[in-house]
Motif scaffolding. Structure first.
Motif, PDB file in Angstrom:
ATOM      1  N   LEU A 268      17.228 -57.121 -12.693  1.00 34.18           N
ATOM      2  CA  LEU A 268      16.460 -57.125 -12.072  1.00 34.18           C
ATOM      3  C   LEU A 268      16.825 -55.850 -10.716  1.00 34.18           C
ATOM      4  CD1 LEU A 268      14.386 -59.952 -11.670  1.00 34.18           C
ATOM      5  CD2 LEU A 268      14.038 -58.404 -13.325  1.00 34.18           C
ATOM      6  N   PHE A 269      17.790 -56.076 -10.425  1.00 29.22           N
ATOM      7  CA  PHE A 269      18.172 -55.005  -9.324  1.00 29.22           C
ATOM      8  C   PHE A 269      18.792 -54.208  -9.826  1.00 29.22           C
ATOM      9  CE2 PHE A 269      21.769 -53.775  -7.502  1.00 29.22           C
ATOM     10  CZ  PHE A 269      21.567 -53.450  -5.536  1.00 29.22           C
ATOM     11  N   VAL A 270      19.556 -54.027 -10.636  1.00 25.99           N
ATOM     12  CA  VAL A 270      20.292 -52.678 -11.162  1.00 25.99           C
ATOM     13  C   VAL A 270      19.522 -51.407 -12.398  1.00 25.99           C
ATOM     14  CG1 VAL A 270      21.265 -53.765 -13.489  1.00 25.99           C
ATOM     15  CG2 VAL A 270      22.726 -51.771 -11.915  1.00 25.99           C
ATOM     16  N   VAL A 271      18.558 -52.321 -13.215  1.00 25.86           N
ATOM     17  CA  VAL A 271      17.646 -51.830 -14.050  1.00 25.86           C
ATOM     18  C   VAL A 271      16.784 -50.687 -13.386  1.00 25.86           C
ATOM     19  CG1 VAL A 271      15.573 -51.800 -15.641  1.00 25.86           C
ATOM     20  CG2 VAL A 271      17.322 -53.283 -15.080  1.00 25.86           C
ATOM     21  N   PRO A 272      16.528 -50.277 -12.120  1.00 25.80           N
ATOM     22  CA  PRO A 272      15.952 -49.353 -11.582  1.00 25.80           C
ATOM     23  C   PRO A 272      16.306 -47.939 -11.188  1.00 25.80           C
ATOM     24  CG  PRO A 272      14.064 -51.542 -10.463  1.00 25.80           C
ATOM     25  CD  PRO A 272      16.026 -51.875 -11.275  1.00 25.80           C
ATOM     26  N   PHE A 273      18.384 -48.054 -11.329  1.00 22.99           N
ATOM     27  CA  PHE A 273      19.455 -47.318 -11.328  1.00 22.99           C
ATOM     28  C   PHE A 273      19.125 -46.730 -12.242  1.00 22.99           C
ATOM     29  CE2 PHE A 273      19.630 -50.290  -7.523  1.00 22.99           C
ATOM     30  CZ  PHE A 273      20.465 -49.431  -6.168  1.00 22.99           C
ATOM     31  N   GLY A 274      19.314 -47.639 -13.500  1.00 25.15           N
ATOM     32  CA  GLY A 274      19.455 -47.273 -14.823  1.00 25.15           C
ATOM     33  C   GLY A 274      18.172 -46.453 -15.053  1.00 25.15           C
ATOM     34  N   VAL A 275      17.100 -47.070 -14.318  1.00 21.54           N
ATOM     35  CA  VAL A 275      15.478 -46.259 -15.516  1.00 21.54           C
ATOM     36  C   VAL A 275      15.746 -44.878 -14.705  1.00 21.54           C
ATOM     37  CG1 VAL A 275      13.325 -46.194 -15.287  1.00 21.54           C
ATOM     38  CG2 VAL A 275      14.601 -47.619 -16.055  1.00 21.54           C
ATOM     39  N   ALA A 276      16.371 -44.653 -13.127  1.00 24.92           N
ATOM     40  CA  ALA A 276      16.097 -43.509 -12.335  1.00 24.92           C
ATOM     41  C   ALA A 276      16.772 -42.591 -12.786  1.00 24.92           C
ATOM     42  CB  ALA A 276      16.165 -43.523 -11.022  1.00 24.92           C
ATOM     43  N   GLN A 277      18.269 -43.189 -13.703  1.00 27.99           N
ATOM     44  CA  GLN A 277      19.549 -42.096 -14.181  1.00 27.99           C
ATOM     45  C   GLN A 277      19.452 -41.426 -15.335  1.00 27.99           C
ATOM     46  OE1 GLN A 277      23.433 -43.243 -14.026  1.00 27.99           O
ATOM     47  NE2 GLN A 277      23.988 -40.664 -13.433  1.00 27.99           N
ATOM     48  N   ALA A 278      18.223 -42.315 -16.481  1.00 24.35           N
ATOM     49  CA  ALA A 278      18.725 -42.232 -18.154  1.00 24.35           C
ATOM     50  C   ALA A 278      17.968 -41.993 -18.062  1.00 24.35           C
ATOM     51  CB  ALA A 278      19.667 -43.520 -18.654  1.00 24.35           C
ATOM     52  N   GLY A 279      16.011 -42.536 -17.722  1.00 25.95           N
ATOM     53  CA  GLY A 279      15.450 -42.629 -17.817  1.00 25.95           C
ATOM     54  C   GLY A 279      14.718 -42.777 -20.384  1.00 25.95           C
ATOM     55  N   ARG A 280      14.243 -42.278 -20.439  1.00 25.06           N
ATOM     56  CA  ARG A 280      13.437 -42.443 -22.076  1.00 25.06           C
ATOM     57  C   ARG A 280      14.843 -42.878 -22.297  1.00 25.06           C
ATOM     58  NH1 ARG A 280       8.701 -39.029 -23.169  1.00 25.06           N
ATOM     59  NH2 ARG A 280       6.838 -39.416 -21.137  1.00 25.06           N
ATOM     60  N   ALA A 281      16.464 -42.339 -21.933  1.00 23.43           N
ATOM     61  CA  ALA A 281      17.347 -42.293 -22.795  1.00 23.43           C
ATOM     62  C   ALA A 281      17.480 -43.891 -23.187  1.00 23.43           C
ATOM     63  CB  ALA A 281      18.577 -41.756 -22.699  1.00 23.43           C
ATOM     64  N   LEU A 282      17.125 -44.399 -22.651  1.00 21.69           N
ATOM     65  CA  LEU A 282      17.182 -46.298 -21.934  1.00 21.69           C
ATOM     66  C   LEU A 282      16.508 -46.925 -23.532  1.00 21.69           C
ATOM     67  CD1 LEU A 282      17.519 -47.223 -18.658  1.00 21.69           C
ATOM     68  CD2 LEU A 282      19.207 -47.324 -20.225  1.00 21.69           C
ATOM     69  N   LEU A 283      15.940 -45.875 -23.745  1.00 20.43           N
ATOM     70  CA  LEU A 283      14.964 -46.444 -25.209  1.00 20.43           C
ATOM     71  C   LEU A 283      15.581 -46.111 -26.746  1.00 20.43           C
ATOM     72  CD1 LEU A 283      11.158 -45.993 -23.488  1.00 20.43           C
ATOM     73  CD2 LEU A 283      12.929 -48.788 -23.968  1.00 20.43           C
ATOM     74  N   SER A 284      16.703 -45.396 -26.236  1.00 18.00           N
ATOM     75  CA  SER A 284      16.829 -44.808 -27.623  1.00 18.00           C
ATOM     76  C   SER A 284      17.009 -45.933 -28.651  1.00 18.00           C
ATOM     77  CB  SER A 284      18.136 -43.160 -27.469  1.00 18.00           C
ATOM     78  OG  SER A 284      18.845 -42.824 -29.266  1.00 18.00           O
ATOM     79  N   PRO A 285      17.025 -45.744 -29.589  1.00 20.52           N
ATOM     80  CA  PRO A 285      17.020 -47.113 -30.914  1.00 20.52           C
ATOM     81  C   PRO A 285      19.047 -47.233 -30.806  1.00 20.52           C
ATOM     82  CG  PRO A 285      15.474 -46.302 -31.600  1.00 20.52           C
ATOM     83  CD  PRO A 285      15.494 -45.616 -30.401  1.00 20.52           C
ATOM     84  N   SER A 286      19.784 -45.779 -31.469  1.00 14.41           N
ATOM     85  CA  SER A 286      20.990 -45.724 -30.776  1.00 14.41           C
ATOM     86  C   SER A 286      21.881 -46.347 -30.394  1.00 14.41           C
ATOM     87  CB  SER A 286      21.659 -44.307 -31.821  1.00 14.41           C
ATOM     88  OG  SER A 286      21.060 -43.140 -31.002  1.00 14.41           O
ATOM     89  N   LEU A 287      20.948 -45.747 -29.335  1.00 18.49           N
ATOM     90  CA  LEU A 287      21.901 -46.027 -27.469  1.00 18.49           C
ATOM     91  C   LEU A 287      21.512 -47.483 -27.615  1.00 18.49           C
ATOM     92  CD1 LEU A 287      20.935 -42.910 -25.391  1.00 18.49           C
ATOM     93  CD2 LEU A 287      23.387 -43.645 -26.911  1.00 18.49           C
TER      94      LEU A 287
END
Length: 294
Positions: A190-209
């Motif tokens: 919960l702490f780190v996901v906002p940092f990941g979303v801020a940098q990677a954005g929608r790429a986190l939802l890519s099926p291959s990734l």
């Protein structure tokens, strides 16, 4: 069949192989994680690692059955945030350093903590070896072997968080280990996901990734944790700590195989000094707990 079970329960090699497998798994997982940095960045990749690991451990341990007081809940959250910060800073260092060097620098955190808690004259020999290794890594001209100063700073900060993680982990040690760890990792996610979303954005939802992220979570968190539990149940904490000191070398080998990261002789000497310092400190410790990494 019975003879194989007897071997697994009595052979001294079982915990050794389990710990070596744990270190190999986390180093290979971190090496593969580095290949995602171009697409997700360090923060997006570490969000995958911690979130996947948290989900696996939550399903495994089902911590919602555990009753926590407000004070215990605060300790678990602190443990999780420290764990997440350690991994985030370490992955930021991986963006600038070979993995073996990053691990070696990070190892100074628990080493300094062990010396600070002991204050024996012998321990200053180990910290001296570690400092010598760091100086070899960080001081020098522009020749081959010079490392990125910001990467070294991230790794040192990760080492500081590792030391804090050990202290926080001791405070939750009285709780059920598996359940408290799974809750702590969930808090870290919960702490780190906002940092990941801020940098990677929608790429986190890519099926291959996402599939690659699942593999990293398994290799870097779920599998090493399970193998460490096998080792800890059958191995003395001092032996565990000495063997854990090999992780920088294993990380360097994983980086060479997976990422083709080649280290200079000077860098290998520096890593050897850090390993010697960590192993020596662990071997001469007075019943201290092993610095298990999350």
């Amino acid at each position: 069949m019975s003879s194989s079970r007897s071997f697994a329960s009595s052979s001294p090699w079982v915990p050794v192989l389990a710990l070596m497998g744990s270190m190999a798994s986390v180093c290979v997982g971190n090496s593969f994680a580095k290949t995602l940095f171009n697409a997700l960045g360090a923060t997006g990749t570490v969000a995958y690692r911690i979130t996947v690991g948290a989900v696996i451990l939550l399903v495994l341990w089902r911590p919602w059955r555990m009753h926590l007081s407000r004070q215990d809940a605060g300790r678990v959250v602190l443990y999780g945030v420290t764990l997440a910060s350690m991994n985030l800073l370490f992955y930021l260092s991986l963006g600038r350093l070979p993995i073996g060097i990053a691990i070696a620098i990070e190892f100074t955190g628990p080493l300094v903590l062990a010396v600070a808690l002991s204050r024996r004259v012998l321990d200053f020999l180990w910290i001296g070896l570690a400092v010598a290794g760091l100086l070899i890594l960080t001081v020098g001209g522009q020749r081959v072997g010079r490392i990125d100063p910001m990467g070294a700073g991230y790794a040192l900060a990760a080492g500081l968080c590792w030391a804090l993680y050990i202290l926080a982990g001791k405070r939750v040690a009285a709780l059920h280990a598996g359940q408290s760890t799974s809750l702590g990792m969930a808090a870290g996610a919960l702490f780190v996901v906002p940092f990941g979303v801020a940098q990677a954005g929608r790429a986190l939802l890519s099926p291959s990734l996402a599939l690659a992220g699942l593999g990293i979570g398994l290799l870097s968190s779920a599998l090493p944790y399970s193998l460490e539990m096998v080792a800890l149940k059958r191995m003395h904490s001092r032996t565990f700590s000495v063997l854990l000191s090999l992780e920088p070398a294993i990380g360097a080998l994983a980086g060479a195989v997976v990422l083709h990261e080649q280290l200079s002789i000077r860098q290998w000497v520096a890593i050897a000094l850090v390993i010697a310092a960590s192993a020596g400190c662990a071997a001469t410790a007075r019943g201290s707990a092993p610095p298990v990494e999350g």
